[in-house]
Scaffold this motif. Structure first.
Motif, PDB file in Angstrom:
ATOM      1  N   GLY A 176      77.476  47.040  41.321  1.00  0.00           N
ATOM      2  CA  GLY A 176      76.600  45.981  40.863  1.00  0.00           C
ATOM      3  C   GLY A 176      77.341  44.732  40.448  1.00  0.00           C
ATOM      4  O   GLY A 176      76.960  43.613  40.805  1.00  0.00           O
ATOM      5  N   LYS A 177      78.412  44.905  39.699  1.00  0.00           N
ATOM      6  CA  LYS A 177      79.174  43.744  39.241  1.00  0.00           C
ATOM      7  C   LYS A 177      79.801  43.010  40.418  1.00  0.00           C
ATOM      8  O   LYS A 177      79.827  41.762  40.449  1.00  0.00           O
ATOM      9  CB  LYS A 177      80.256  44.187  38.247  1.00  0.00           C
ATOM     10  CG  LYS A 177      80.930  43.033  37.534  1.00  0.00           C
ATOM     11  CD  LYS A 177      81.830  43.531  36.412  1.00  0.00           C
ATOM     12  CE  LYS A 177      82.478  42.360  35.671  1.00  0.00           C
ATOM     13  NZ  LYS A 177      83.324  42.815  34.542  1.00  0.00           N
ATOM     14  N   GLU A 178      80.310  43.742  41.401  1.00  0.00           N
ATOM     15  CA  GLU A 178      80.878  43.115  42.593  1.00  0.00           C
ATOM     16  C   GLU A 178      79.804  42.384  43.394  1.00  0.00           C
ATOM     17  O   GLU A 178      80.050  41.287  43.919  1.00  0.00           O
ATOM     18  CB  GLU A 178      81.550  44.176  43.464  1.00  0.00           C
ATOM     19  CG  GLU A 178      82.793  44.803  42.846  1.00  0.00           C
ATOM     20  CD  GLU A 178      83.258  46.032  43.602  1.00  0.00           C
ATOM     21  OE1 GLU A 178      84.431  46.420  43.431  1.00  0.00           O
ATOM     22  OE2 GLU A 178      82.457  46.626  44.363  1.00  0.00           O
ATOM     23  N   LEU A 179      78.625  42.978  43.477  1.00  0.00           N
ATOM     24  CA  LEU A 179      77.523  42.374  44.229  1.00  0.00           C
ATOM     25  C   LEU A 179      77.077  41.070  43.573  1.00  0.00           C
ATOM     26  O   LEU A 179      76.850  40.063  44.249  1.00  0.00           O
ATOM     27  CB  LEU A 179      76.362  43.364  44.322  1.00  0.00           C
ATOM     28  CG  LEU A 179      75.176  42.990  45.216  1.00  0.00           C
ATOM     29  CD1 LEU A 179      75.625  42.824  46.662  1.00  0.00           C
ATOM     30  CD2 LEU A 179      74.092  44.075  45.114  1.00  0.00           C
ATOM     31  N   VAL A 180      76.974  41.083  42.254  1.00  0.00           N
ATOM     32  CA  VAL A 180      76.615  39.868  41.525  1.00  0.00           C
ATOM     33  C   VAL A 180      77.670  38.791  41.734  1.00  0.00           C
ATOM     34  O   VAL A 180      77.354  37.621  42.005  1.00  0.00           O
ATOM     35  CB  VAL A 180      76.438  40.170  40.018  1.00  0.00           C
ATOM     36  CG1 VAL A 180      76.349  38.874  39.211  1.00  0.00           C
ATOM     37  CG2 VAL A 180      75.191  41.014  39.792  1.00  0.00           C
ATOM     38  N   ALA A 181      78.931  39.160  41.611  1.00  0.00           N
ATOM     39  CA  ALA A 181      80.016  38.192  41.761  1.00  0.00           C
ATOM     40  C   ALA A 181      80.000  37.545  43.146  1.00  0.00           C
ATOM     41  O   ALA A 181      80.327  36.360  43.293  1.00  0.00           O
ATOM     42  CB  ALA A 181      81.357  38.871  41.515  1.00  0.00           C
ATOM     43  N   ARG A 182      79.623  38.296  44.147  1.00  0.00           N
ATOM     44  CA  ARG A 182      79.633  37.770  45.511  1.00  0.00           C
ATOM     45  C   ARG A 182      78.387  36.942  45.827  1.00  0.00           C
ATOM     46  O   ARG A 182      78.477  35.909  46.502  1.00  0.00           O
ATOM     47  CB  ARG A 182      79.758  38.907  46.515  1.00  0.00           C
ATOM     48  CG  ARG A 182      79.701  38.439  47.970  1.00  0.00           C
ATOM     49  CD  ARG A 182      80.019  39.536  48.949  1.00  0.00           C
ATOM     50  NE  ARG A 182      81.411  39.965  48.820  1.00  0.00           N
ATOM     51  CZ  ARG A 182      81.988  40.858  49.627  1.00  0.00           C
ATOM     52  NH1 ARG A 182      81.275  41.410  50.611  1.00  0.00           N
ATOM     53  NH2 ARG A 182      83.244  41.210  49.450  1.00  0.00           N
ATOM     54  N   LYS A 183      77.216  37.375  45.355  1.00  0.00           N
ATOM     55  CA  LYS A 183      75.963  36.789  45.829  1.00  0.00           C
ATOM     56  C   LYS A 183      75.308  35.806  44.869  1.00  0.00           C
ATOM     57  O   LYS A 183      74.513  34.961  45.306  1.00  0.00           O
ATOM     58  CB  LYS A 183      74.957  37.919  46.128  1.00  0.00           C
ATOM     59  CG  LYS A 183      75.416  38.901  47.182  1.00  0.00           C
ATOM     60  CD  LYS A 183      75.566  38.236  48.549  1.00  0.00           C
ATOM     61  CE  LYS A 183      75.942  39.247  49.621  1.00  0.00           C
ATOM     62  NZ  LYS A 183      76.018  38.624  50.972  1.00  0.00           N
ATOM     63  N   VAL A 184      75.591  35.888  43.578  1.00  0.00           N
ATOM     64  CA  VAL A 184      74.878  35.078  42.595  1.00  0.00           C
ATOM     65  C   VAL A 184      75.630  33.789  42.328  1.00  0.00           C
ATOM     66  O   VAL A 184      76.849  33.786  42.121  1.00  0.00           O
ATOM     67  CB  VAL A 184      74.666  35.871  41.283  1.00  0.00           C
ATOM     68  CG1 VAL A 184      74.040  34.971  40.205  1.00  0.00           C
ATOM     69  CG2 VAL A 184      73.772  37.081  41.543  1.00  0.00           C
ATOM     70  N   LYS A 185      74.889  32.698  42.331  1.00  0.00           N
ATOM     71  CA  LYS A 185      75.448  31.381  42.031  1.00  0.00           C
ATOM     72  C   LYS A 185      75.562  31.174  40.533  1.00  0.00           C
ATOM     73  O   LYS A 185      76.594  30.760  40.021  1.00  0.00           O
ATOM     74  CB  LYS A 185      74.569  30.305  42.656  1.00  0.00           C
ATOM     75  CG  LYS A 185      75.092  28.898  42.521  1.00  0.00           C
ATOM     76  CD  LYS A 185      74.179  27.928  43.267  1.00  0.00           C
ATOM     77  CE  LYS A 185      74.714  26.506  43.209  1.00  0.00           C
ATOM     78  NZ  LYS A 185      73.814  25.573  43.958  1.00  0.00           N
ATOM     79  N   ARG A 186      74.467  31.450  39.815  1.00  0.00           N
ATOM     80  CA  ARG A 186      74.492  31.355  38.350  1.00  0.00           C
ATOM     81  C   ARG A 186      73.317  32.136  37.781  1.00  0.00           C
ATOM     82  O   ARG A 186      72.341  32.433  38.482  1.00  0.00           O
ATOM     83  CB  ARG A 186      74.435  29.899  37.868  1.00  0.00           C
ATOM     84  CG  ARG A 186      73.099  29.201  38.037  1.00  0.00           C
ATOM     85  CD  ARG A 186      73.117  27.810  37.426  1.00  0.00           C
ATOM     86  NE  ARG A 186      74.193  26.995  37.972  1.00  0.00           N
ATOM     87  CZ  ARG A 186      74.056  26.230  39.049  1.00  0.00           C
ATOM     88  NH1 ARG A 186      72.902  26.177  39.681  1.00  0.00           N
ATOM     89  NH2 ARG A 186      75.064  25.526  39.497  1.00  0.00           N
ATOM     90  N   LEU A 187      73.440  32.448  36.508  1.00  0.00           N
ATOM     91  CA  LEU A 187      72.367  33.064  35.740  1.00  0.00           C
ATOM     92  C   LEU A 187      71.885  32.040  34.727  1.00  0.00           C
ATOM     93  O   LEU A 187      72.684  31.461  33.982  1.00  0.00           O
ATOM     94  CB  LEU A 187      72.881  34.315  35.022  1.00  0.00           C
ATOM     95  CG  LEU A 187      71.951  34.968  33.995  1.00  0.00           C
ATOM     96  CD1 LEU A 187      70.667  35.470  34.641  1.00  0.00           C
ATOM     97  CD2 LEU A 187      72.679  36.105  33.276  1.00  0.00           C
ATOM     98  N   VAL A 188      70.575  31.791  34.698  1.00  0.00           N
ATOM     99  CA  VAL A 188      69.970  30.916  33.694  1.00  0.00           C
ATOM    100  C   VAL A 188      69.135  31.797  32.786  1.00  0.00           C
ATOM    101  O   VAL A 188      68.311  32.591  33.260  1.00  0.00           O
ATOM    102  CB  VAL A 188      69.101  29.826  34.337  1.00  0.00           C
ATOM    103  CG1 VAL A 188      68.454  28.951  33.261  1.00  0.00           C
ATOM    104  CG2 VAL A 188      69.929  28.968  35.288  1.00  0.00           C
ATOM    105  N   SER A 189      69.348  31.676  31.484  1.00  0.00           N
ATOM    106  CA  SER A 189      68.724  32.598  30.540  1.00  0.00           C
ATOM    107  C   SER A 189      68.046  31.873  29.396  1.00  0.00           C
ATOM    108  O   SER A 189      68.639  30.995  28.767  1.00  0.00           O
ATOM    109  CB  SER A 189      69.793  33.547  29.971  1.00  0.00           C
ATOM    110  OG  SER A 189      69.247  34.338  28.928  1.00  0.00           O
ATOM    111  N   MET A 190      66.793  32.242  29.131  1.00  0.00           N
ATOM    112  CA  MET A 190      66.162  31.842  27.882  1.00  0.00           C
ATOM    113  C   MET A 190      66.513  32.920  26.874  1.00  0.00           C
ATOM    114  O   MET A 190      65.933  34.005  26.853  1.00  0.00           O
ATOM    115  CB  MET A 190      64.636  31.736  28.057  1.00  0.00           C
ATOM    116  CG  MET A 190      63.898  31.103  26.861  1.00  0.00           C
ATOM    117  SD  MET A 190      63.702  32.177  25.438  1.00  0.00           S
ATOM    118  CE  MET A 190      64.770  31.345  24.266  1.00  0.00           C
ATOM    119  N   ALA A 191      67.511  32.639  26.073  1.00  0.00           N
ATOM    120  CA  ALA A 191      67.976  33.625  25.088  1.00  0.00           C
ATOM    121  C   ALA A 191      68.875  32.925  24.086  1.00  0.00           C
ATOM    122  O   ALA A 191      69.500  31.910  24.380  1.00  0.00           O
ATOM    123  CB  ALA A 191      68.739  34.766  25.771  1.00  0.00           C
ATOM    124  N   GLY A 192      68.947  33.492  22.896  1.00  0.00           N
ATOM    125  CA  GLY A 192      69.858  33.002  21.882  1.00  0.00           C
ATOM    126  C   GLY A 192      69.292  31.844  21.087  1.00  0.00           C
ATOM    127  O   GLY A 192      68.299  31.209  21.467  1.00  0.00           O
TER     128      GLY A 192
END
Length: 333
Positions: A176-192
């Motif tokens: 999963g971590k490798e797949l995210v690193a390869r395919k995802v541009k960025r994560l946008v989060s409503m949090a914090g």
């Protein structure tokens, strides 16, 4: 000589037009988006989905999937109601299968989460019948070009933690971590809450929040509590004359119990930025987001080279609210 000058001018004009066309083509390219929502505890998720569909109608976003981090049985039916209303019933939906997932319903007396599935069609009877959100993630990410997918989470980090932990499978030989690193541009989060505080989406799954903040392999851009808290929307939406709108009905039912000046737009700010970028609405500060304790209190350490960023207002909250509500009032094509 005149012919030569004319020819040079013509060549330069064609070249400039080609560059402009290429530039416009790049700007017009749709964002590939997966939305991860906890729809139900609040109704700003409904406004966020309306905004997303409005931008999809103008070609600015391709909605790859919508998944739920909330295990409440009405979440997926409500998601499908809204997708169907905007003529996109084919969008894949999924839900958390984590045994520790939060199961939260709306806190309003008149439950719009009951009313919408009762009055509008939806193929999935209850959330637990939906496919596993992690399987949806892995299947879709594996099919996309490298570094092309934007994930926007406006709920808990439960699904994203499970995605990072997922092993190779029939969809991809990557973890999963490798797949995210390869395919995802960025994560946008409503949090914090920034620069520090205790915010709902973080403390509802503290372990997942901590792991994703520490282990997520791409940039994370946070729209904090203090951003959406100042952006009030919905008053114009509920006054629209249109009938048979689940978006309007969810807001109207909730407004009847309060929020006379509009509802905070936590989730809409995140979705807006995920699709259109933070400028001209916001500026960003780079740094590092950390979960500080078991109660879900978070901190923020500014760092120009940090892996995270947080939104800061550039336009006024009322100006941003006008932009967001305009999209929320969009009618299906």
């Amino acid at each position: 000589m005149k012919k030569i000058v004319w020819l040079i001018g013509w060549v330069l004009l064609v070249a400039c037009q080609g560059q402009l066309a290429a530039s416009l083509s790049e700007e017009a390219e749709s964002v590939r988006l997966i939305l991860d929502t906890d729809l139900g505890p609040d109704y700003d998720d409904v406004g966020a989905m309306a905004l997303m569909h409005a931008l999809a109608d103008s070609g600015q976003v391709e909605i790859l999937a919508i998944v739920s981090s909330n295990a409440d049985e009405r979440v997926v039916p409500c998601m499908e109601v809204i997708n169907g209303y905007f003529n996109r019933p084919e969008i894949p939906v999924g839900a958390t299968k984590s045994p520790t997932a939060a199961n939260l319903t709306t806190w309003h007396k008149e439950k719009w989460t009951d009313a919408l599935p009762a009055h509008y069609p939806h193929p999935t009877i209850k959330t637990s019948d939906a496919p596993d959100a992690v399987a949806i993630y892995r299947q879709l990410l594996a099919q996309q070009p490298d570094s092309s997918v934007v994930i926007c989470t406006v709920g808990f980090f439960t699904n994203l933690k499970e995605l990072l932990h997922s092993p190779a499978d029939a969809y991809s030989p990557l973890t999963g971590k490798e797949l995210v690193a390869r395919k995802v541009k960025r994560l946008v989060s409503m949090a914090g809450a920034f620069p520090e505080g205790k915010e709902f989406n973080v403390y509802c799954d503290v372990e997942a929040s901590r792991e994703v903040a520490a282990e997520w392999p791409t940039e994370i851009l946070f729209s904090g509590f203090e951003i959406g808290d100042k952006v009030l929307t919905g008053k114009k939406l509920v006054s629209m004359s249109t009938a048979h709108s689940p978006v309007k009905e969810a807001y109207a039912m909730s407004f009847a119990e309060g929020d006379p000046d509009g509802r905070m737009s936590w989730d809409q700010t995140a979705v807006l930025v995920a699709i259109k970028g933070y400028a001209p609405y916001f500026e960003i500060e780079r740094g590092r987001f950390q979960v500080l304790d078991e109660e879900g209190r978070n901190g923020w350490q500014p760092d120009v080279n940090g892996p995270h960023a947080r939104l800061l207002f550039r336009m006024t909250p009322s100006q941003i609210a006008a932009v967001i509500e305009g999209y929320m009032m969009h009618l299906p094509q």
